[in-house]
Motif scaffolding. Structure first.
Motif, PDB file in Angstrom:
ATOM      1  N   TRP A  40       0.811  -1.306   0.075  1.00 54.74           N
ATOM      2  CA  TRP A  40       0.002   0.079  -0.052  1.00 54.74           C
ATOM      3  C   TRP A  40       0.785   1.293   0.175  1.00 54.74           C
ATOM      4  N   VAL A  41       2.022   1.261   0.866  1.00 56.43           N
ATOM      5  CA  VAL A  41       2.793   2.552   0.909  1.00 56.43           C
ATOM      6  C   VAL A  41       3.547   2.766  -0.562  1.00 56.43           C
ATOM      7  N   LYS A  42       3.877   1.510  -1.030  1.00 53.15           N
ATOM      8  CA  LYS A  42       4.642   1.967  -2.518  1.00 53.15           C
ATOM      9  C   LYS A  42       3.567   2.199  -3.488  1.00 53.15           C
ATOM     10  N   SER A  43       2.389   1.670  -3.417  1.00 53.94           N
ATOM     11  CA  SER A  43       1.227   2.117  -4.505  1.00 53.94           C
ATOM     12  C   SER A  43       0.816   3.272  -4.277  1.00 53.94           C
ATOM     13  N   ASN A  44       1.156   4.038  -3.216  1.00 54.69           N
ATOM     14  CA  ASN A  44       0.475   5.444  -2.854  1.00 54.69           C
ATOM     15  C   ASN A  44       1.810   6.309  -2.935  1.00 54.69           C
ATOM     16  N   ASN A  45       3.024   5.878  -3.628  1.00 48.19           N
ATOM     17  CA  ASN A  45       4.225   6.552  -3.620  1.00 48.19           C
ATOM     18  C   ASN A  45       4.522   7.311  -2.276  1.00 48.19           C
ATOM     19  N   LEU A  46       4.474   6.559  -1.270  1.00 51.73           N
ATOM     20  CA  LEU A  46       4.756   7.145  -0.033  1.00 51.73           C
ATOM     21  C   LEU A  46       6.265   6.588   0.364  1.00 51.73           C
TER      22      LEU A  46
END
Length: 151
Positions: A36-42
């Motif tokens: 989720w973190v990676k898919s939201n560019n965080l």
């Protein structure tokens, strides 16, 4: 095993929670959360990911234990909370133990950590949770940190 003392600031977090016995489900939640973190560019070089065991299984039934996979959010960052929850973590003094990021090292640390706190004459602050802390630099070098709240 020596602790470094650090004043960790209060922060805002996005998190996903797993309820049930601690173990493999925590690792599965962390993997889902990192996606989720990676898919939201965080995820970047300054990202801080936390694992927080909210309950002590010596006092809470295993099926009721809560584990949170968290990301420290920048102060001005807006997150759509459809897939995650938002909260705050209280800052304060922590004894920080840098350890190898392996299941064996983490398990070994948990068996020694209270004796080490006692030998260094630290008083545990039971009002705040223990933190497993992961940064890009730590992960790239196969380390993580256990941050124990102290008074």
């Amino acid at each position: 095993m020596k602790a470094e003392i650090e004043k960790i600031p209060s922060c805002r977090i996005a998190y996903m929670r797993q309820i049930g016995p601690y173990g493999i489900a925590n690792s599965q939640l962390m993997e889902k959360f990192k996606c989720w973190v990676k898919s939201n560019n965080l995820f970047n070089n300054t990202s801080i990911i936390l694992g927080i065991a909210q309950d002590n299984p010596a006092f809470v039934r295993p099926e009721n234990c809560r584990y949170d996979a968290c990301l420290v959010l920048p102060d001005d960052y807006y997150v759509n909370a459809d897939e995650v929850s938002l909260s705050n973590i209280s800052g304060g003094r922590h004894a920080v133990f840098k350890i190898n990021h392996t299941a064996e090292a983490v398990q070994r640390t948990w068996t020694k950590i209270f004796l080490e706190l006692e030998s260094q004459r630290f008083s545990l602050d039971e009002t705040r949770p223990f933190l497993e802390r992961y940064t890009v630099e730590l992960i790239n070098n196969h380390y993580c940190e256990i941050c124990v709240p102290i008074q």
